[in-house]
Design an enzyme around this catalytic site. Structure first.
Site, PDB file in Angstrom:
ATOM      1  N   SER A 149      15.957 -64.825  91.476  1.00 20.22           N
ATOM      2  CA  SER A 149      17.196 -65.259  91.948  1.00 20.22           C
ATOM      3  C   SER A 149      18.047 -64.178  92.378  1.00 20.22           C
ATOM      4  CB  SER A 149      17.971 -65.978  90.723  1.00 20.22           C
ATOM      5  OG  SER A 149      19.351 -66.199  90.847  1.00 20.22           O
ATOM      6  N   TYR A 197      20.786 -63.176  81.797  1.00 22.17           N
ATOM      7  CA  TYR A 197      20.086 -63.811  82.998  1.00 22.17           C
ATOM      8  C   TYR A 197      19.828 -62.917  84.016  1.00 22.17           C
ATOM      9  CZ  TYR A 197      19.316 -67.240  86.839  1.00 22.17           C
ATOM     10  OH  TYR A 197      18.921 -67.638  87.898  1.00 22.17           O
TER      11      TYR A 197
END
Length: 321
Positions: free
Chosen positions: A158, A184
């Protein structure tokens, strides 16, 4: 220092869809495994692979839910597997390898984002455990079948990797305060470094690995976010509908699945590997002129990739061979 992170002449672009990328691709007789293949871009990915003739296996923590989501997709088999449970991953991999069939594609699409602090049985933080260590274990467990299939391994990272590199001194937030976004970010950096290290090990066997940013798409991945947090991403228009601006990263599900499928099937990548991709192309190293496009230098560093691999091997007791 030269870097393989150099865009190539791709026939596709930011607005290309999964259907565009898969047009004319024949995967008849091939076996593809798609984690997270029952929702979001994983579901689109599994569907398009099956339509191209592949026999698709979707491992899922909740097989019943997965089968319901995939009920209208032919040539898809759902099996039980939980990326937070090493024994579950091992059992799944053993079943697949025991069947003796080569695996052509492993698309590691499952993941969690900005989750509250949770730890697995080994006390690893859940985002790192799920997004990286679970897929590391799965890939190592499937290695004989991947070698037989000269497969491609795709790690769905991502743009969130730009939030943080890996804090090797405290990956699991044992000493520092837990921050769900730092957690994350480092898990997504781990996805990119994993592909880089895996490709070095796999290329002599005909296995190539890639990581990618699919785009910013509101899916079940955002289930841990508040309404206010989602609004801060500015993804809705004035009518409350998701904005679609592929060049800035806001994509539909079909556009979001395109880069992963391109990495999995493009002949333009036959002699490439270990690279991070976006918008159906190899991404350049990020710098100020690119804004948020491109890959952060810490996610394309071979030395950091080897450091992560060594630690993953130590923590899981697994390796490719």
């Amino acid at each position: 220092m030269p870097t393989p992170q150099q865009p190539i002449r791709s026939p596709f672009h930011a607005a290309s869809t999964a259907a565009d990328v898969m047009a004319g691709v024949d995967l008849s007789g091939r076996i593809a495994i798609v984690t997270g293949g029952h929702s979001g871009i994983g579901l689109v990915t599994a569907r398009r692979l099956a339509e191209a003739g592949a026999n698709v296996i979707v491992p899922a923590r909740d097989p019943h839910r997965a089968r319901e989501a995939l009920a209208d997709v032919g040539q898809v088999e759902v099996q039980a597997m939980d990326l937070m449970q090493p024994d579950s991953i091992q059992a799944f991999a053993r079943r697949i390898v025991a069947q003796g069939n080569p695996i052509s594609l492993l698309i590691n699409c499952a993941g969690i984002m900005a989750a509250p602090l949770l730890r697995d049985a080994q006390s690893h933080e859940s985002q790192f455990a799920t997004n990286h260590l679970g897929h590391y274990r799965l890939t190592c467990g499937l290695w004989p079948a991947l070698v037989a299939g000269k497969g491609r391994v795709i790690a769905v990272s991502s743009r969130g990797h730009q939030i943080a590199g890996i804090d090797f001194q405290d990956i699991d937030f044992q000493q520092r305060p837990y921050d769900k976004w730092l957690a994350y970010g480092q898990s997504k950096t781990a996805n990119a470094l994993f592909a880089l290290a895996l490709d070095r090990r796999g290329s002599p066997h005909g296995i190539r690995a890639f990581s990618l940013h699919p785009g910013q798409i509101l899916t079940d991945l955002a289930r841990h976010l508040s309404t206010e947090e989602i609004a801060a991403f500015d993804i809705y228009d004035q009518q409350g509908k998701p904005r679609v601006e592929p060049e800035s990263g806001l994509k539909t599900l079909e556009q979001g699945a395109a880069t992963g499928l391109w990495c999995a099937t493009s002949k333009d990548l036959d002699n490439q590997g270990g690279v991070y991709c976006e918008d159906c192309n190899i991404a350049p190293i990020n710098d100020a002129a690119l804004g948020r496009k491109g890959v952060a230098h810490w996610a394309a560093d071979p030395e950091l990739a080897e450091r992560l691999w060594a630690l993953s091997r130590q923590w899981t007791g697994m390796d490719v061979a």
